[in-house]
Design a protein around this motif. Sequence first.
Motif, PDB file in Angstrom:
ATOM      1  N   CYS A 187       0.849  -1.199   0.000  1.00  0.00           N
ATOM      2  CA  CYS A 187       0.000   0.000   0.000  1.00  0.00           C
ATOM      3  C   CYS A 187       0.880   1.244   0.000  1.00  0.00           C
ATOM      4  CB  CYS A 187      -0.929  -0.002   1.223  1.00  0.00           C
ATOM      5  SG  CYS A 187      -2.213  -1.264   1.153  1.00  0.00           S
ATOM      6  N   TRP A 188       0.894   1.959  -1.090  1.00  0.00           N
ATOM      7  CA  TRP A 188       1.574   3.248  -1.177  1.00  0.00           C
ATOM      8  C   TRP A 188       0.767   4.259  -0.379  1.00  0.00           C
ATOM      9  CZ3 TRP A 188       2.458   6.816  -5.915  1.00  0.00           C
ATOM     10  CH2 TRP A 188       3.778   7.279  -5.930  1.00  0.00           C
ATOM     11  N   PRO A 189       1.395   5.255   0.260  1.00  0.00           N
ATOM     12  CA  PRO A 189       0.627   6.255   1.001  1.00  0.00           C
ATOM     13  C   PRO A 189      -0.381   6.965   0.102  1.00  0.00           C
ATOM     14  CG  PRO A 189       2.952   6.406   1.562  1.00  0.00           C
ATOM     15  CD  PRO A 189       2.845   5.448   0.415  1.00  0.00           C
ATOM     16  N   PRO A 190      -1.603   7.169   0.569  1.00  0.00           N
ATOM     17  CA  PRO A 190      -2.605   7.824  -0.283  1.00  0.00           C
ATOM     18  C   PRO A 190      -2.198   9.232  -0.694  1.00  0.00           C
ATOM     19  CG  PRO A 190      -3.385   7.601   1.987  1.00  0.00           C
ATOM     20  CD  PRO A 190      -2.148   6.780   1.877  1.00  0.00           C
ATOM     21  N   GLU A 191      -1.381   9.898   0.109  1.00  0.00           N
ATOM     22  CA  GLU A 191      -0.918  11.236  -0.281  1.00  0.00           C
ATOM     23  C   GLU A 191      -0.062  11.186  -1.541  1.00  0.00           C
ATOM     24  OE1 GLU A 191      -2.236  11.031   3.753  1.00  0.00           O
ATOM     25  OE2 GLU A 191      -0.638   9.907   2.718  1.00  0.00           O
ATOM     26  N   ARG A 192       0.654  10.106  -1.709  1.00  0.00           N
ATOM     27  CA  ARG A 192       1.453   9.962  -2.934  1.00  0.00           C
ATOM     28  C   ARG A 192       0.561   9.722  -4.144  1.00  0.00           C
ATOM     29  NH1 ARG A 192       6.482  11.579  -3.015  1.00  0.00           N
ATOM     30  NH2 ARG A 192       7.323   9.791  -4.132  1.00  0.00           N
ATOM     31  N   TYR A 193      -0.485   8.915  -3.948  1.00  0.00           N
ATOM     32  CA  TYR A 193      -1.454   8.747  -5.035  1.00  0.00           C
ATOM     33  C   TYR A 193      -2.103  10.096  -5.381  1.00  0.00           C
ATOM     34  CZ  TYR A 193      -1.354   3.641  -5.139  1.00  0.00           C
ATOM     35  OH  TYR A 193      -0.972   2.337  -5.300  1.00  0.00           O
ATOM     36  N   ALA A 194      -2.389  10.899  -4.352  1.00  0.00           N
ATOM     37  CA  ALA A 194      -2.979  12.215  -4.606  1.00  0.00           C
ATOM     38  C   ALA A 194      -2.030  13.087  -5.417  1.00  0.00           C
ATOM     39  CB  ALA A 194      -3.331  12.887  -3.276  1.00  0.00           C
ATOM     40  N   ALA A 195      -0.726  12.992  -5.129  1.00  0.00           N
ATOM     41  CA  ALA A 195       0.242  13.764  -5.907  1.00  0.00           C
ATOM     42  C   ALA A 195       0.274  13.310  -7.359  1.00  0.00           C
ATOM     43  CB  ALA A 195       1.621  13.630  -5.269  1.00  0.00           C
ATOM     44  N   VAL A 196       0.190  11.996  -7.559  1.00  0.00           N
ATOM     45  CA  VAL A 196       0.137  11.479  -8.936  1.00  0.00           C
ATOM     46  C   VAL A 196      -1.130  11.963  -9.633  1.00  0.00           C
ATOM     47  CG1 VAL A 196      -0.027   9.383 -10.317  1.00  0.00           C
ATOM     48  CG2 VAL A 196       1.553   9.475  -8.398  1.00  0.00           C
ATOM     49  N   ALA A 197      -2.264  11.877  -8.942  1.00  0.00           N
ATOM     50  CA  ALA A 197      -3.528  12.315  -9.534  1.00  0.00           C
ATOM     51  C   ALA A 197      -3.483  13.793  -9.878  1.00  0.00           C
ATOM     52  CB  ALA A 197      -4.675  12.030  -8.562  1.00  0.00           C
ATOM     53  N   ARG A 198      -2.894  14.604  -8.996  1.00  0.00           N
ATOM     54  CA  ARG A 198      -2.807  16.047  -9.244  1.00  0.00           C
ATOM     55  C   ARG A 198      -1.962  16.325 -10.501  1.00  0.00           C
ATOM     56  NH1 ARG A 198      -0.803  17.019  -4.819  1.00  0.00           N
ATOM     57  NH2 ARG A 198      -2.756  17.116  -3.649  1.00  0.00           N
ATOM     58  N   ALA A 199      -0.859  15.599 -10.631  1.00  0.00           N
ATOM     59  CA  ALA A 199      -0.003  15.798 -11.804  1.00  0.00           C
ATOM     60  C   ALA A 199      -0.707  15.370 -13.086  1.00  0.00           C
ATOM     61  CB  ALA A 199       1.301  15.026 -11.625  1.00  0.00           C
ATOM     62  N   LEU A 200      -1.435  14.236 -13.038  1.00  0.00           N
ATOM     63  CA  LEU A 200      -2.118  13.753 -14.241  1.00  0.00           C
ATOM     64  C   LEU A 200      -3.262  14.671 -14.635  1.00  0.00           C
ATOM     65  CD1 LEU A 200      -2.192   9.933 -13.431  1.00  0.00           C
ATOM     66  CD2 LEU A 200      -0.769  11.087 -15.128  1.00  0.00           C
ATOM     67  N   VAL A 201      -4.019  15.158 -13.657  1.00  0.00           N
ATOM     68  CA  VAL A 201      -5.101  16.093 -13.964  1.00  0.00           C
ATOM     69  C   VAL A 201      -4.537  17.362 -14.571  1.00  0.00           C
ATOM     70  CG1 VAL A 201      -6.895  17.534 -12.933  1.00  0.00           C
ATOM     71  CG2 VAL A 201      -6.677  15.144 -12.252  1.00  0.00           C
ATOM     72  N   GLY A 202      -3.387  17.819 -14.066  1.00  0.00           N
ATOM     73  CA  GLY A 202      -2.760  19.003 -14.630  1.00  0.00           C
ATOM     74  C   GLY A 202      -2.343  18.827 -16.083  1.00  0.00           C
ATOM     75  N   ARG A 203      -2.127  17.590 -16.513  1.00  0.00           N
ATOM     76  CA  ARG A 203      -1.771  17.324 -17.916  1.00  0.00           C
ATOM     77  C   ARG A 203      -2.995  17.086 -18.788  1.00  0.00           C
ATOM     78  NH1 ARG A 203       2.938  12.797 -16.900  1.00  0.00           N
ATOM     79  NH2 ARG A 203       4.259  14.035 -15.507  1.00  0.00           N
ATOM     80  N   GLY A 204      -4.152  17.147 -18.183  1.00  0.00           N
ATOM     81  CA  GLY A 204      -5.370  16.952 -18.957  1.00  0.00           C
ATOM     82  C   GLY A 204      -5.842  15.523 -19.039  1.00  0.00           C
ATOM     83  N   GLU A 205      -5.306  14.622 -18.205  1.00  0.00           N
ATOM     84  CA  GLU A 205      -5.723  13.226 -18.228  1.00  0.00           C
ATOM     85  C   GLU A 205      -7.005  13.040 -17.414  1.00  0.00           C
ATOM     86  OE1 GLU A 205      -4.412  10.835 -19.866  1.00  0.00           O
ATOM     87  OE2 GLU A 205      -2.419  11.560 -20.428  1.00  0.00           O
ATOM     88  N   ARG A 206      -7.796  12.076 -17.851  1.00  0.00           N
ATOM     89  CA  ARG A 206      -8.961  11.684 -17.074  1.00  0.00           C
ATOM     90  C   ARG A 206      -8.516  10.676 -16.030  1.00  0.00           C
ATOM     91  NH1 ARG A 206     -14.631   8.982 -19.400  1.00  0.00           N
ATOM     92  NH2 ARG A 206     -15.812   9.163 -17.429  1.00  0.00           N
ATOM     93  N   VAL A 207      -8.778  10.949 -14.769  1.00  0.00           N
ATOM     94  CA  VAL A 207      -8.282  10.127 -13.670  1.00  0.00           C
ATOM     95  C   VAL A 207      -9.464   9.610 -12.864  1.00  0.00           C
ATOM     96  CG1 VAL A 207      -6.810  10.048 -11.626  1.00  0.00           C
ATOM     97  CG2 VAL A 207      -6.159  11.476 -13.568  1.00  0.00           C
ATOM     98  N   VAL A 208      -9.423   8.295 -12.586  1.00  0.00           N
ATOM     99  CA  VAL A 208     -10.453   7.653 -11.775  1.00  0.00           C
ATOM    100  C   VAL A 208      -9.767   6.979 -10.594  1.00  0.00           C
ATOM    101  CG1 VAL A 208     -12.231   5.877 -11.701  1.00  0.00           C
ATOM    102  CG2 VAL A 208     -11.990   7.295 -13.728  1.00  0.00           C
ATOM    103  N   VAL A 209     -10.265   7.227  -9.381  1.00  0.00           N
ATOM    104  CA  VAL A 209      -9.741   6.606  -8.175  1.00  0.00           C
ATOM    105  C   VAL A 209     -10.751   5.561  -7.716  1.00  0.00           C
ATOM    106  CG1 VAL A 209      -8.864   6.966  -5.851  1.00  0.00           C
ATOM    107  CG2 VAL A 209      -8.598   8.763  -7.566  1.00  0.00           C
ATOM    108  N   THR A 210     -10.306   4.328  -7.585  1.00  0.00           N
ATOM    109  CA  THR A 210     -11.188   3.227  -7.212  1.00  0.00           C
ATOM    110  C   THR A 210     -10.745   2.621  -5.885  1.00  0.00           C
ATOM    111  OG1 THR A 210      -9.883   1.537  -8.354  1.00  0.00           O
ATOM    112  CG2 THR A 210     -11.557   2.699  -9.640  1.00  0.00           C
ATOM    113  N   GLY A 211     -11.608   1.841  -5.299  1.00  0.00           N
ATOM    114  CA  GLY A 211     -11.296   1.153  -4.050  1.00  0.00           C
ATOM    115  C   GLY A 211     -12.196  -0.045  -3.870  1.00  0.00           C
ATOM    116  N   GLY A 212     -11.729  -0.985  -3.075  1.00  0.00           N
ATOM    117  CA  GLY A 212     -12.517  -2.163  -2.783  1.00  0.00           C
ATOM    118  C   GLY A 212     -13.477  -1.918  -1.645  1.00  0.00           C
TER     119      GLY A 212
END
Length: 422
Positions: A187-212
Motif C-alpha cells: 500500500c503506497w501512502p494515499p498522499e502519494r497517489y494524490a500527488a500522482v492524480a494532481r499531476a495527471l489532472v494538470g496534464r489533462g488526463e482523465r483520472v479515476v480513483v477506485t477502491g474495494g
Amino acid sequence: MKKVRITTEGHATVAPARPRLLVLRALGLGDLLAAVPALRALRRAFPEHEIVLAAPPELAAPVTACGAVDTLLPAAAPGRAVPQTLPWSGPPPDIAVDLHGNGPPSHRLLIAVRPRRLLAFAHPGTPTVHGPEWKADEHERERWCRLLRAYGIPADPGDFALAPPRTPSPAPGAVVLHPGAGAPARCWPPERYAAVARALVGRGERVVVTGGPGEDALVTRAAVPGTERLTGGLPFGTLAALVARAHTVISGDTGLAHLAVAFGTPPRSPCSGPSRPLCGARRPRRATRRSGTPDRPAIRTPGTPTPCCCGSGPRRCSRRSHHTAAPAEKQRMGSGRGAAPGRRLQHERALSRTGPPQRPPGMKGGTGVPPTETPPGEGFLSGTGPQETYNPTRGWAKGPLFVIGIMVVGMVVLFIIWAAIV
C-alpha cells in the motif's frame, strides 16, 4: 461464455456423468489469474473431464472469464492458508492437481479426497507425492506450467489473456488509480497517489480513483479535485470493463495488476512489496521513468525498481559494471541522461541474443558463491565490472616487480658473501 456452476452442498453420491478433475487454488484474484495458463492447459489435456476448481466463491465471475472451469467448489482460509477441509462428498476425483502450494497441508488436503492420481510438486514432508522440484525464484505462471509439463501435459505460460468484457466501461480511456492492496507492504501512502492524480489532472488526463469494499476513506484521501471516485467496491464485470479500456492502471495490488496485464492494459506499480516481480504481473512494455519529487512522484513499471541503462533493474541486468562503475565509466558505456542511444541499443540487442547469464551449478541466485559461503562485501567489487579469472601484470605493475626482483637478488648475493667470509 458458459457460466461456471457453483456447488455449495458437495457432490452427489451417485456416479458422475463424466470423470472429474479437482484443482486446488483457494487464493485471491491475482493468484487465480496467474494460474489461468495452467487451467487452460488442463482443459485442453482433459476435454472429457469436468474441471472443478476449489477457490473462494467470490471469484466466480473471474473464474468464468478464464473459460477453463466447469464447477467452482467454495474453499478459502484466512491469511492465504490452506483450507482445513473441502466440501467433497461424492466419488473420488479421477485427478487432483495442487496449484495452491508445495507443502504437506495442501498435499494432505487433496489426498483426503482419495484421487486416483495426484499432480503436485515434491516435498520431503509427503514422500508419497512424486513430482518435480519446487523452485522459489520462478514466476507463478511458469511455475504451474512447468508442473504440468513434468507430467507430460503441454502448457504455455503466455496463454493468460482474457477477452474484453461486453460491459461498457464507466470511464473509458482514464488513468485508474487504486490505492488499496491486500498486503499493507504493497500500500503506497494515499498522499502519494494524490500527488500522482494532481499531476495527471494538470496534464489533462482523465483520472479515476477506485477502491474495494471498506476502502472509501482511502479513496477520499487519494482523490483530488478533477478526479472521479468509484467507491464501495465495483462488481467484477464493471471493474474488468474499467481496467480493460483504461489508459493505465496504477496500483500496488497484484490482483488488479494481473487483471490489467490479462486485458493488455499497461500496469504501473509504485512498490513491489512482499510479492517480488516474480509473483507480480509483468509486461514487456516501455515505461517512462523520471526522477520523483514530493509533488511529482516517479512511476515505474513492476519489475524495474531502479532504472538501468539497459532498461532493466540492477537485479536483472547481467552487466555488473553498469551498477558498480564510476560515473565516467558509466557514461562511456552508455548510461545516464547523456547516454548515446547507439550503445544502449547495442547492449539491449546483445542481451536479446545471449539471454540471461547462466548460473553455475551449486551457486546461490544473484551472489555467484556456493551456498555454504558468504558473498564478498561491496568493497571487494571491482570498479570496472566482474573480476577476471586470470589477470596478468601489465602497465605500472612491471616497474615495482622489477625493483623487488633486484632487491631479492642483491640480498641473496650478500648472504653468499657473508657465508664465504664466515
